[in-house]
Design a protein around this motif. Structure first.
Motif, PDB file in Angstrom:
ATOM      1  N   GLU A  10       0.843  -1.211   0.000  1.00  0.00           N
ATOM      2  CA  GLU A  10       0.000   0.000   0.000  1.00  0.00           C
ATOM      3  C   GLU A  10       0.874   1.255   0.000  1.00  0.00           C
ATOM      4  OE1 GLU A  10      -2.518  -0.588   3.373  1.00  0.00           O
ATOM      5  OE2 GLU A  10      -3.744  -2.098   2.348  1.00  0.00           O
ATOM      6  N   ASP A  11       1.936   1.243   0.817  1.00  0.00           N
ATOM      7  CA  ASP A  11       2.859   2.400   0.849  1.00  0.00           C
ATOM      8  C   ASP A  11       3.571   2.561  -0.489  1.00  0.00           C
ATOM      9  OD1 ASP A  11       2.164   2.865   3.428  1.00  0.00           O
ATOM     10  OD2 ASP A  11       3.909   1.863   4.319  1.00  0.00           O
ATOM     11  N   VAL A  12       4.001   1.417  -1.052  1.00  0.00           N
ATOM     12  CA  VAL A  12       4.737   1.445  -2.326  1.00  0.00           C
ATOM     13  C   VAL A  12       3.855   2.025  -3.432  1.00  0.00           C
ATOM     14  CG1 VAL A  12       5.636  -0.065  -4.141  1.00  0.00           C
ATOM     15  CG2 VAL A  12       6.349  -0.417  -1.787  1.00  0.00           C
ATOM     16  N   LEU A  13       2.606   1.621  -3.455  1.00  0.00           N
ATOM     17  CA  LEU A  13       1.692   2.104  -4.498  1.00  0.00           C
ATOM     18  C   LEU A  13       1.446   3.604  -4.371  1.00  0.00           C
ATOM     19  CD1 LEU A  13      -0.954  -0.780  -4.750  1.00  0.00           C
ATOM     20  CD2 LEU A  13       0.768  -0.137  -6.429  1.00  0.00           C
ATOM     21  N   THR A  14       1.288   4.058  -3.148  1.00  0.00           N
ATOM     22  CA  THR A  14       1.068   5.494  -2.925  1.00  0.00           C
ATOM     23  C   THR A  14       2.283   6.299  -3.398  1.00  0.00           C
ATOM     24  OG1 THR A  14      -0.305   4.920  -1.031  1.00  0.00           O
ATOM     25  CG2 THR A  14       0.434   7.207  -1.170  1.00  0.00           C
ATOM     26  N   GLU A  15       3.477   5.810  -3.031  1.00  0.00           N
ATOM     27  CA  GLU A  15       4.723   6.499  -3.449  1.00  0.00           C
ATOM     28  C   GLU A  15       4.854   6.498  -4.968  1.00  0.00           C
ATOM     29  OE1 GLU A  15       8.244   4.955  -1.541  1.00  0.00           O
ATOM     30  OE2 GLU A  15       7.275   5.160   0.426  1.00  0.00           O
ATOM     31  N   TYR A  16       4.516   5.370  -5.586  1.00  0.00           N
ATOM     32  CA  TYR A  16       4.640   5.243  -7.043  1.00  0.00           C
ATOM     33  C   TYR A  16       3.730   6.246  -7.745  1.00  0.00           C
ATOM     34  CZ  TYR A  16       4.566   3.165 -11.711  1.00  0.00           C
ATOM     35  OH  TYR A  16       4.654   2.972 -13.067  1.00  0.00           O
ATOM     36  N   ARG A  17       2.497   6.363  -7.247  1.00  0.00           N
ATOM     37  CA  ARG A  17       1.549   7.307  -7.870  1.00  0.00           C
ATOM     38  C   ARG A  17       2.050   8.748  -7.713  1.00  0.00           C
ATOM     39  NH1 ARG A  17      -2.216  10.549  -6.006  1.00  0.00           N
ATOM     40  NH2 ARG A  17      -2.155   9.655  -3.915  1.00  0.00           N
ATOM     41  N   GLU A  18       2.559   9.052  -6.517  1.00  0.00           N
ATOM     42  CA  GLU A  18       3.052  10.417  -6.297  1.00  0.00           C
ATOM     43  C   GLU A  18       4.261  10.716  -7.185  1.00  0.00           C
ATOM     44  OE1 GLU A  18       1.525  10.733  -1.663  1.00  0.00           O
ATOM     45  OE2 GLU A  18       3.667  10.436  -2.078  1.00  0.00           O
ATOM     46  N   LYS A  19       5.093   9.722  -7.405  1.00  0.00           N
ATOM     47  CA  LYS A  19       6.306   9.918  -8.201  1.00  0.00           C
ATOM     48  C   LYS A  19       5.982  10.046  -9.693  1.00  0.00           C
ATOM     49  CE  LYS A  19       9.378   6.776  -9.508  1.00  0.00           C
ATOM     50  NZ  LYS A  19      10.186   5.556  -9.416  1.00  0.00           N
ATOM     51  N   THR A  20       5.108   9.179 -10.178  1.00  0.00           N
ATOM     52  CA  THR A  20       4.845   9.149 -11.627  1.00  0.00           C
ATOM     53  C   THR A  20       3.649  10.010 -12.046  1.00  0.00           C
ATOM     54  OG1 THR A  20       3.397   7.224 -11.395  1.00  0.00           O
ATOM     55  CG2 THR A  20       5.718   6.782 -11.859  1.00  0.00           C
ATOM     56  N   GLY A  21       2.776  10.331 -11.110  1.00  0.00           N
ATOM     57  CA  GLY A  21       1.562  11.090 -11.445  1.00  0.00           C
ATOM     58  C   GLY A  21       0.586  10.279 -12.269  1.00  0.00           C
ATOM     59  N   CYS A  22       0.667   8.960 -12.127  1.00  0.00           N
ATOM     60  CA  CYS A  22      -0.193   8.083 -12.943  1.00  0.00           C
ATOM     61  C   CYS A  22      -1.606   7.998 -12.370  1.00  0.00           C
ATOM     62  CB  CYS A  22       0.400   6.683 -13.017  1.00  0.00           C
ATOM     63  SG  CYS A  22       0.285   5.791 -11.466  1.00  0.00           S
ATOM     64  N   LEU A  23      -2.472   7.452 -13.190  1.00  0.00           N
ATOM     65  CA  LEU A  23      -3.821   7.131 -12.726  1.00  0.00           C
ATOM     66  C   LEU A  23      -3.735   5.721 -12.145  1.00  0.00           C
ATOM     67  CD1 LEU A  23      -7.032   7.456 -14.940  1.00  0.00           C
ATOM     68  CD2 LEU A  23      -6.788   5.757 -13.168  1.00  0.00           C
TER      69      LEU A  23
END
Lengths: 247, 237
Positions: free
Chosen positions: B171-184
């Motif tokens: 869950e933490d990894v996914l949140t960080e990934y979205r913040e980093k890439t700006g993906c949907l």
């Protein structure tokens, strides 16, 4: 025992009738295997991979043809290649190409059906992952064949084994002509009919040894390349197929 | 980072053997947002994700991309519920996701090593992909998502086979990934509590229809539909 030693020594003597029979048998099995694999594997992959109208009918036909009686296959090829048949002008009857043709008719459905099963076991599970990873369709197909490589190798040897042990179709279209179309199985039949039982058994053992060597190579190749999970799925599906053939 | 875009799902229908499994009139998803797709079994969550990923075709309707002149260029990644593990090493399994990306061998190596480290399976890099346990295979599948710079990341129950520690990590990894890439980010999950932790918005499906859609807190605390109230009544959020 003497007959067995005699059979092996004859087989290893260049120019002897038996060595010529063994060579012709291997030639016939190799050509049949290569041609039926070249036709059957791509067809099987297409049938296993793609959904299209009439697919169920094709699968049923394939399953039926996998149990095609060899004599019937031989008879069909015999009529086609006989002098009054559509390909009679080619004068192929009682030649090696005629025997290979009959074998191809017999083996291609087996190769096709087993390839379709192998591919359809893996393809649905792989498709979503491959698509999700952004792999192209061509790359996905390549990966599918890579994942099924050990099954495909195994199919190749199933075809070879079927071909080398075939007698009915080969006898019909080959005619068991000495030095021309006599192969191991037809030679065994001839020796049995002539009452040379010991020699026939010896020839049978030679045939078994050749099959054993080829199957050993196939199994070691399979064991090297197949993961335990794939092996379990494959063994299960193949057992079902061969069980169907025995009926 | 790609300029903002919007996915507009319009009149989307999917039928299997004449059974309607998905029937969405309208659903709008914005880039940079994290959406949780919740709903009971058979509500159409996986089908929607597969259609968005392009793994299967819709029977009717489709998805329109607004704010992106060339929708074909959108990089979409999908992690299925049961991801396939190829019969070679875990490292190669993950590196395969970067094929054709234009990266050099060393760049691919760095990315894969980093992704395996993030999901906590760097010690399994040389292990055969097909020998992994369910939880390890899911981590490997997640690493395949993390190595890519995606515009749309679709994940189907990414923590289904994981223990609680691994679940929190993911869950933490996914949140960080979205913040980093700006993906949907669109994640299907059975658990509303997980939906609240990873998503800004929640889309709730029931029998193939969208019954709730909005801010995560609002949907979880004040569901407006009877199906939404019934589904959430079994959970303590």
């Amino acid at each position: 025992m003497n007959e067995l030693v005699q059979a092996f020594s004859l087989m290893l003597t260049p120019g002897s009738e038996l060595s010529q029979i063994v060579l012709l048998t291997l030639q016939m099995a190799a050509f049949s295997t290569v041609i039926s694999t070249a036709i059957g594997v791509p067809l099987g992959v297409c049938v296993g991979l793609y959904g299209f109208p009439g697919k169920r009918l094709i699968m049923r036909l394939l399953n039926t043809l996998m149990g095609l009686p060899p004599v019937l296959a031989g008879l069909v090829v015999f009529f086609i290649l006989s002098r009054s048949g559509p390909l009679g002008s080619l004068r192929l009857l009682y030649t090696l190409p005629a025997m290979v043709t009959a074998q191809v008719v017999l083996i291609t459905p087996i190769v096709c059906g087993l390839s379709a099963t192998a591919v359809s076991n893996v393809a649905p599970r792989m498709h979503e992952t491959a698509h999700g990873m952004g792999l192209s369709r061509g790359r996905e197909l390549f990966m599918l064949l890579y994942e099924c490589r050990s099954q495909l190798v195994s199919i190749l040897f199933v075809a070879f084994g079927r071909s080398i042990g075939e007698v009915g179709a080969v006898m019909l279209v080959g005619g068991n002509v000495q030095y021309k179309t006599r192969v191991m199985t037809t030679a065994i039949m001839l020796e049995t009919n002539m009452g040379h039982f010991e020699y026939a058994v010896a020839l049978g053992i030679v045939l078994l040894v050749i099959s054993f060597i080829i199957n050993s190579i196939a199994l070691s190749l399979q064991e090297r390349t197949m993961s335990p999970e794939t092996q379990m799925v494959w063994n299960h599906s193949r057992a079902g197929r061969l069980g169907g053939l025995r009926k | 980072m790609r300029p903002p875009f919007r996915l507009s799902i319009e009149k989307l229908k999917k039928t299997y053997a004449e059974r309607m499994v998905l029937d969405i009139d309208e659903l709008v998803l914005d880039s940079g947002h994290a959406y949780a797709l919740v709903g009971p079994n058979g509500s159409g969550k996986s089908t929607l994700l597969k259609i968005l990923a392009g793994a299967i075709d819709a029977s009717e309707g489709g998805v329109v991309v607004h704010g992106e002149s060339n929708p074909e260029e959108l990089r979409v990644g999908f992690m299925p519920q049961k991801s396939y593990s190829f019969g070679f090493s875990v490292f190669r399994n993950v590196a395969l996701a970067l094929e054709g990306s234009g990266l050099t061998r060393s760049e691919i190596g760095e990315r894969v090593t980093s992704a395996l480290d993030i999901v906590g399976i760097s010690d399994l890099a040389d292990a055969r992909g097909s020998s992994l346990s369910g939880g390890e295979a899911q981590r490997m599948a997640l690493a395949r998502i993390l190595v890519r710079d995606l515009d749309v990341a679709l994940l189907d129950e990414p923590t289904a086979s994981m223990d609680i520690t691994a679940t929190m990590l993911v869950e933490d990894v996914l949140t960080e990934y979205r913040e980093k890439t700006g993906c949907l980010l669109l994640v299907a999950t059975h658990a509303p509590s997980q939906a609240r932790r990873i998503a800004n918005s929640i889309v709730m499906l029931s029998e193939g229809k969208v019954v709730e859609c909005g801010d995560a807190q609002d949907v979880l605390l004040q569901p407006t539909s009877a199906q939404g109230r019934e589904f959430l009544s079994y959970w303590s959020v």
